[in-house]
Design an enzyme around this catalytic site. Sequence first.
Site, PDB file in Angstrom:
ATOM      1  CB  THR A 168      -0.714   0.046   1.230  1.00  0.00           C
ATOM      2  OG1 THR A 168      -0.499  -0.150   2.731  1.00  0.00           O
ATOM      3  CG2 THR A 168      -2.119  -0.713   0.710  1.00  0.00           C
ATOM      4  CG  ASP A 267      -6.826  -2.838  -2.395  1.00  0.00           C
ATOM      5  OD1 ASP A 267      -6.602  -2.015  -1.736  1.00  0.00           O
ATOM      6  OD2 ASP A 267      -5.767  -2.321  -3.860  1.00  0.00           O
ATOM      7  CG  HIS A 299      -4.684  -2.821   0.994  1.00  0.00           C
ATOM      8  ND1 HIS A 299      -5.441  -2.476   0.944  1.00  0.00           N
ATOM      9  CD2 HIS A 299      -4.278  -2.996   2.071  1.00  0.00           C
ATOM     10  CE1 HIS A 299      -5.482  -1.179   1.513  1.00  0.00           C
ATOM     11  NE2 HIS A 299      -4.546  -1.907   2.906  1.00  0.00           N
TER      12      HIS A 299
END
Length: 323
Positions: A168, A267, A299
């Site tokens: 991320t 996600d 995610h």
Amino acid sequence: MASTTEKEIEKELLPLIRVYKDGTVDRLLGSPVVPPSPEDPETGVSSKDIVISDNPYVSARIFLPKSIVENKKLPIFIYFHGGAFCVESAFSFFYNRYLNILASEANIIAISVDYRLLPHNPLPAAYEDGWTTLQWVASHVSSNNPTNVEPWLLNHGDFNKLYIGGDTNGANVAHNLAMRAGTETLPGELKIVGALLCCPFFWGSKPIGSEPVEEHEQSLAMKVWSFVYPNAPGGIDNPSVNPCAPGAPSLATLGCSKILISITGKDEFKDRNILYYETVKKSGWQGEIELFDAGDEAHGFQLFNPETDRAKSMIKRLASFFV
């Protein structure tokens, strides 16, 4: 000490962090800090904590796999953890466990960077810490008498196989480092071979794909960016977070030779990540880029539940990138 109900809140980013007017901070999410291990009982990986730089202060946890063959050097992977630039650390449980597993599976030396966090260090601090780390790694090959030498790197690292990556916002850091490496030379002309971007944090002012239109302005991604980089030129369309924005620097300048982007079905950044993949492909960049769909998961699932079959499959796929 006053209870949190009596303290005045200066600002907050729920459900992640709350900052009080007296300067104290509550990090509302995150796993506990755990110590390094001379030998992880599950993987046999050794780890220790190191200082990369004193000014600014940047530390890291370095991981060395068990299967070291004499005279065989291992790929080096510089990793940036997730946590929206304001929670978690290189020393927290989830990331420590994950790097143990990945270092063992891929047979790599991993350096998990404890970059500076919000609220005291807004962006671009994390980007600068990443560049400082790259320069530190490069110092091992660019100087006859490097300071702050790490023996594990010097004795076991293959500096011709340097990788960067993260999850991320950590993947966002890695992308920005790859862009910088495309225009700035590292000491000793050290090159980045590959960037491993897992569900990278990219966003923009205009919703795309399946992103909800009405809630876009109030999305957590929008709130995170304005919290972590309040003075970013262009706001949410700054190229650091929207590399596909009109007028953003060409992705043809990415300073690595291959990229693997992993996406997951649940996600929120999935459509952005696909757009990034397509934009890189159309940019004229000379490297190899792959898109890996890890399945209908949120995610970070491989971090939080690495024992599942799908997580194991994903980690094997990521490990195959380090060749």
